[in-house]
Design a protein around this motif. Structure first.
Motif, short mmCIF file in Angstrom:
data_model
loop_
_atom_site.label_atom_id
_atom_site.label_comp_id
_atom_site.label_asym_id
_atom_site.label_seq_id
_atom_site.Cartn_x
_atom_site.Cartn_y
_atom_site.Cartn_z
N VAL A 106 0.86 -1.19 0.00
CA VAL A 106 0.00 0.00 0.00
C VAL A 106 0.90 1.24 0.00
O VAL A 106 1.83 1.34 0.81
CB VAL A 106 -0.94 0.01 1.22
N ASP A 107 0.59 2.19 -0.90
CA ASP A 107 1.42 3.39 -1.03
C ASP A 107 0.98 4.53 -0.12
O ASP A 107 1.80 5.36 0.27
CB ASP A 107 1.39 3.88 -2.49
N ALA A 108 -0.30 4.59 0.22
CA ALA A 108 -0.80 5.69 1.06
C ALA A 108 -2.06 5.21 1.77
O ALA A 108 -2.80 4.37 1.27
CB ALA A 108 -1.09 6.93 0.21
N GLU B 45 -12.85 5.91 1.58
CA GLU B 45 -11.99 5.42 0.50
C GLU B 45 -11.46 4.05 0.87
O GLU B 45 -11.44 3.66 2.05
CB GLU B 45 -10.81 6.38 0.26
N MET B 46 -11.00 3.31 -0.14
CA MET B 46 -10.38 2.02 0.12
C MET B 46 -9.38 1.68 -0.97
O MET B 46 -9.47 2.18 -2.11
CB MET B 46 -11.43 0.90 0.25
N VAL B 47 -8.41 0.86 -0.57
CA VAL B 47 -7.40 0.33 -1.48
C VAL B 47 -7.65 -1.18 -1.59
O VAL B 47 -7.81 -1.85 -0.57
CB VAL B 47 -5.98 0.60 -0.96
N VAL B 48 -7.73 -1.70 -2.81
CA VAL B 48 -8.14 -3.09 -2.99
C VAL B 48 -7.12 -3.83 -3.85
O VAL B 48 -6.29 -3.22 -4.54
CB VAL B 48 -9.53 -3.17 -3.65
N ILE C 196 -12.73 3.52 -4.61
CA ILE C 196 -11.44 2.85 -4.79
C ILE C 196 -10.41 3.88 -5.22
O ILE C 196 -10.56 4.55 -6.25
CB ILE C 196 -11.55 1.73 -5.84
N VAL C 197 -9.34 4.04 -4.42
CA VAL C 197 -8.33 5.06 -4.71
C VAL C 197 -6.97 4.44 -5.03
O VAL C 197 -6.00 5.18 -5.26
CB VAL C 197 -8.20 6.03 -3.52
N GLY C 198 -6.87 3.13 -5.07
CA GLY C 198 -5.60 2.50 -5.38
C GLY C 198 -5.70 1.00 -5.32
O GLY C 198 -6.71 0.43 -4.91
N THR C 199 -4.64 0.34 -5.76
CA THR C 199 -4.58 -1.13 -5.74
C THR C 199 -3.39 -1.57 -4.89
O THR C 199 -2.37 -0.88 -4.81
CB THR C 199 -4.47 -1.71 -7.15
N ILE C 200 -3.52 -2.72 -4.31
CA ILE C 200 -2.47 -3.29 -3.46
C ILE C 200 -1.43 -3.96 -4.34
O ILE C 200 -1.76 -4.71 -5.26
CB ILE C 200 -3.08 -4.31 -2.47
N GLY C 201 -0.16 -3.70 -4.06
CA GLY C 201 0.92 -4.28 -4.83
C GLY C 201 1.15 -5.75 -4.52
O GLY C 201 0.62 -6.30 -3.55
N GLU C 202 1.98 -6.38 -5.35
CA GLU C 202 2.24 -7.82 -5.21
C GLU C 202 2.82 -8.17 -3.86
O GLU C 202 2.54 -9.24 -3.31
CB GLU C 202 3.19 -8.26 -6.33
N SER C 203 3.62 -7.28 -3.26
CA SER C 203 4.25 -7.58 -1.98
C SER C 203 3.25 -7.72 -0.84
O SER C 203 3.57 -8.27 0.21
CB SER C 203 5.27 -6.50 -1.63
N GLY C 204 2.02 -7.22 -1.04
CA GLY C 204 1.02 -7.31 0.01
C GLY C 204 -0.02 -8.38 -0.23
O GLY C 204 -1.02 -8.43 0.49
N LEU C 205 0.19 -9.24 -1.23
CA LEU C 205 -0.79 -10.26 -1.58
C LEU C 205 -0.14 -11.63 -1.61
O LEU C 205 1.05 -11.77 -1.92
CB LEU C 205 -1.40 -9.96 -2.96
N LEU C 206 -0.93 -12.66 -1.30
CA LEU C 206 -0.44 -14.04 -1.36
C LEU C 206 -0.53 -14.61 -2.77
O LEU C 206 0.19 -15.55 -3.10
CB LEU C 206 -1.23 -14.93 -0.40
N GLY C 207 -1.43 -14.08 -3.56
CA GLY C 207 -1.61 -14.57 -4.92
C GLY C 207 -2.39 -13.57 -5.74
O GLY C 207 -3.07 -12.69 -5.20
N PRO C 208 -2.35 -13.68 -7.07
CA PRO C 208 -3.04 -12.69 -7.93
C PRO C 208 -4.56 -12.75 -7.82
O PRO C 208 -5.23 -11.78 -8.15
CB PRO C 208 -2.58 -13.08 -9.34
N ALA C 209 -5.11 -13.88 -7.35
CA ALA C 209 -6.57 -14.01 -7.24
C ALA C 209 -7.08 -13.71 -5.84
O ALA C 209 -8.28 -13.84 -5.58
CB ALA C 209 -7.01 -15.42 -7.66
#
Length: 777
Positions: free
Chosen positions: A111-113, A119-122, A146-159
């Protein structure tokens, strides 16, 4: 014989593999495809530990609730985090509400901000779902922008479905559980948890069972093109090569196909690695970047596959007489011996025998004995199957033309037929054993939730400060909700802080209170003291003395309560506790709404038990949306009667994913093997058609040639699989029972794969059955 001569002969064989014109290239390509499929799956398997490690590290790095280091007071680095997760249909959505308390508050990974309130980042997958027609109901529940997306480093998988939403007012709700104050994400002091010995046994057996068919297929693939190779070997003898040199050159040809197979396997792995990011199997997905094979294991595959190609070829030619005028293979071979083939499964049973009855109470199972024992039992299938096929087809009698063609072909080349079905037999044997083991120990990892699903379908917890009566009215207006039982509760103690005697107070109308107690009579304004509650030990009787001063919502440790004084009234009634919908006999006090002191109303936590109308398909989703509107941090839990241990469920999911990959390999390799055999026999098929044999007869003969070996292989696999399953159950100290549904389903899947491969091979067969196939140059 020196190494230089070996290297020269093997190199000559490699050149022959790629310089034999179109026939040579086709033969090498078939071998390479078969080996490449196996190599790709082996590389994917070696990448699994890396993917699991990355998932664990990312899960730990973003953890906050329950395992985060909670701090007492606000600071420039503190952050308030609340559980804001939900479930949509059958998919869990990880959600967190964030409220930074200082300018240097730590951001969650990816998450960048921080999102502001509203608001939410998803995650990308959740964003796609929310913007699709399928996610319309979910969008009503998550109205934030929705104001942003979560990067790969914060997720266990793309789905994975994850969201972080902005919030305020969380400071007053900190409870160290659903709402916490922390200064960093993750738990650096976490120690690895010791795995249950039975679960560890399951993991070991799964790896052996899934990898063994791969090894069998690789060994079979390097022996493609046997008949054309025989003619080349005879020509080598004619120009002066001795028999040993000829065998080494043949091994070199197999080595060439295996080396090309390594290249194709690497390509297949890269393609499969990229495709892995697009699949979501049982809610498990991985990023391609996480699938990195261990360098040591990848090197082992790169060395073992070519070495296996050479050794298998030399082993296959050990009993073949190669002469200048031909290869003596069509003469009746010596009967296969049974005694040494029985030694392999017996040795496997001997390795597993010392661990019989060990269970989970006598330490971990010996990994080397388990791996070796299961491996030898499964190898026993590959060693026994050629003997079984040879013995049975040698005794088959007369029949129709198609039957005679098939039987005669099997009698002449029973070894080739057995090799074709070895992999499927090994896979089925291992699958049967695993299914028996899973079925046997499932009850140990399946627990009753205690929920009475006949009395409610969902429980919604709305935290203190909410309008309980208004929430109940909202649920009653919700589409698909047929019945609402509204209860509220709050803790009760004999002192303001850290009381030594404590109980609980429940509030509801008379109908709701009858869900937890047998009431003698009831009207608004009544108060009851419960008798017979679980773990009460007389506490309620001590607190229920008329006139005694008690405190509603006392403080405990660092948790601040409202500490509302309340005197036990004189007109207290007695009631016997019964099991509530949660399966618990409550203790403490029951109050109707008219008896609740006004200052206590904000301290009540609402408990709502909902029953749905089965005619409304999305009733569950409507109820979850209603609970989110009432309280964004509400906990809506759909009830089930049983629940499996998460690790056991995860291992079963891993087995399903691995079995899917192996079955795909089995089907592809069987198809390649079938096409290779048809290609070798195209002139024979063309000759039979030219002499007037009907194509229907030849098609049936090909079907019989496949059906007879696979039937024998499945029977042998069933016997070995049930034996291995019984031994594994005895090792876990579980009564031996045969799960016939699993046995029949695994056998049926194996048969279905072979039938599908046979059907796919019919179009090439029809093309080969033309008289023009007799033309030659």
């Amino acid at each position: 014989m020196n190494l230089r001569q070996w290297a020269r002969d093997l190199a000559m064989g490699v050149r022959f593999a790629f310089s034999g014109g179109r026939e040579g290239w086709i033969r090498a390509l078939l071998t390479a495809v078969g080996v490449g499929l196996g190599v790709a799956l082996l590389l994917l398997t070696t990448a699994i530990p890396s993917a699991l490690s990355v998932r664990h590290e990312r899960s730990e790095a973003r953890s906050s609730l329950f395992v985060g280091t909670s701090v007492r007071s606000a600071s420039d680095h503190s952050l308030l985090v609340a559980d804001a997760g939900t479930t949509f249909r059958d998919k869990d959505i990880l959600g967190r509400a964030l409220q930074p308390e200082g300018p240097h508050a730590r951001l969650p990974p990816g998450v960048d901000a921080f999102p502001a309130k509203g608001e939410m980042v998803v995650s990308p997958a959740l964003k796609k779902l929310l913007t699709s027609d399928e996610g319309r109901l979910l969008r009503e529940r998550l109205p934030e922008r929705i104001v942003g997306t979560i990067g790969e480093s914060g997720l266990l998988g793309p789905a994975e479905l994850v969201l972080y939403r902005g919030a305020d007012g969380l400071a007053s709700r900190v409870d160290g559980g659903r709402v916490v104050r922390l200064e960093h994400f993750g738990n650096p002091n976490a120690s690895p948890e010791r795995m249950d010995p039975v679960l560890l046994l399951l993991v070991l057996v799964i790896f052996v069972v899934l990898l063994m068919p791969v090894a069998v297929f690789i060994a079979a693939a390097v022996r493609f093109g046997g008949e054309q190779r025989d003619r080349r070997l005879a020509a080598l003898r004619l120009v002066g090569s001795d028999s040993r040199m000829t065998r080494r050159i043949a091994a070199g040809e197999a080595l060439g196909g295996a080396l090309l197979g390594l290249v194709l396997g690497s390509v297949f792995f890269v393609l499969g690695r990229q495709l892995a990011g697009t699949f979501d199997i049982l809610d498990i997905s991985v990023f391609p970047s996480s699938l990195n094979p261990s360098p040591l294991l990848a090197l082992l595959v790169a060395v073992a596959v070519p070495a296996a190609a050479v050794l298998v070829t030399l082993f296959a030619l050990r009993g073949v007489v190669i002469e200048p005028l031909g290869v003596v293979r069509t003469a009746k071979p010596a009967r296969r011996r049974l005694w040494w083939r029985l030694l392999l499964p017996l040795a496997g049973l001997g390795m597993l025998y010392p661990m019989l009855g060990q269970g989970r109470d006598h330490g971990d199972f010996n990994q080397y004995l388990v791996t070796g024992g299961v491996l030898l039992l499964l190898v026993g299938v590959t060693s026994l199957l050629p003997w079984v096929v040879e013995t049975v087809v040698g005794r088959l009698g007369a029949g129709g033309v198609a039957w005679q063609l098939a039987v005669r072909r099997l009698q002449l080349s029973s070894g080739t037929a057995a090799r074709m079905v070895n992999g499927i037999a090994v896979a089925v044997a291992g699958a049967i054993a695993l299914q028996m083991l899973f079925a046997g120990v499932e009850d140990d990892y399946t627990r009753s939730t205690g929920k009475d699903v006949s009395r409610a379908d969902m429980q919604v917890t709305v935290h203190s400060g909410s309008d309980v009566a208004g929430a109940a009215a909202t649920f009653r207006r919700t589409e698909g909700v047929r019945r609402v039982t509204a209860l509220s509760q709050v803790s009760l103690g004999a002192a303001r802080k850290d009381p030594d005697l404590g109980s609980e107070m429940m509030v509801g109308d008379c109908a709701a209170l009858r869900e937890v107690a047998a009431l003698p009579s009831c009207r608004d304004g009544d108060i009851f003291a419960l008798r017979g509650g679980e773990y009460d030990e007389g506490t309620t009787a001590k607190l229920a003395r008329p006139g005694r001063l008690l405190y509603i919502d006392p403080s405990y440790g660092d948790s601040r309560g409202r500490e509302i004084p309340w005197h036990v009234p004189a007109g207290l009634k007695q009631a016997d506790a019964i099991k509530d919908p949660n399966g618990i006999k409550r203790s403490g006090f029951l109050l109707t709404p008219g008896a609740v002191p006004p200052p206590a109303a904000p301290a009540l936590t609402g408990q709502f038990f909902l029953t749905f109308d089965p005619a409304v398909p999305d009733a569950v989703e409507h109820a979850r949306t209603a609970s989110a509107r009432i309280d964004p941090l509400a906990d809506a839990m759909q009830w089930t009667s049983t629940r499996q241990t998460p690790k056991f469920a995860a291992i079963r999911t891993g087995l399903f994913v691995g079995a899917t990959c192996v079955l795909g390999l089995i089907g592809a390799s069987l198809l390649v093997s079938q096409l290779e055999q048809l290609r070798e026999r195209r002139k024979l098929l063309s000759a039979l058609v030219a002499f007037g044999t009907r194509r229907r007869t030849l098609g049936l003969s090909v079907l019989w040639q496949t059906a007879i070996p696979i039937a024998l292989g499945l029977l042998l696999a069933t016997a070995v699989g049930m034996t291995l399953g019984a031994v594994l159950l005895r090792m876990t100290a579980t009564p031996v029972t045969v799960d016939w549904s699993s046995v029949l389903s695994m056998t049926g899947i194996g048969a279905a794969i072979v039938l599908a491969v046979t059907a796919l091979s019919l179009p090439p067969l029809l093309r080969l059955m033309r008289p023009e196939g007799l033309r030659t140059e």
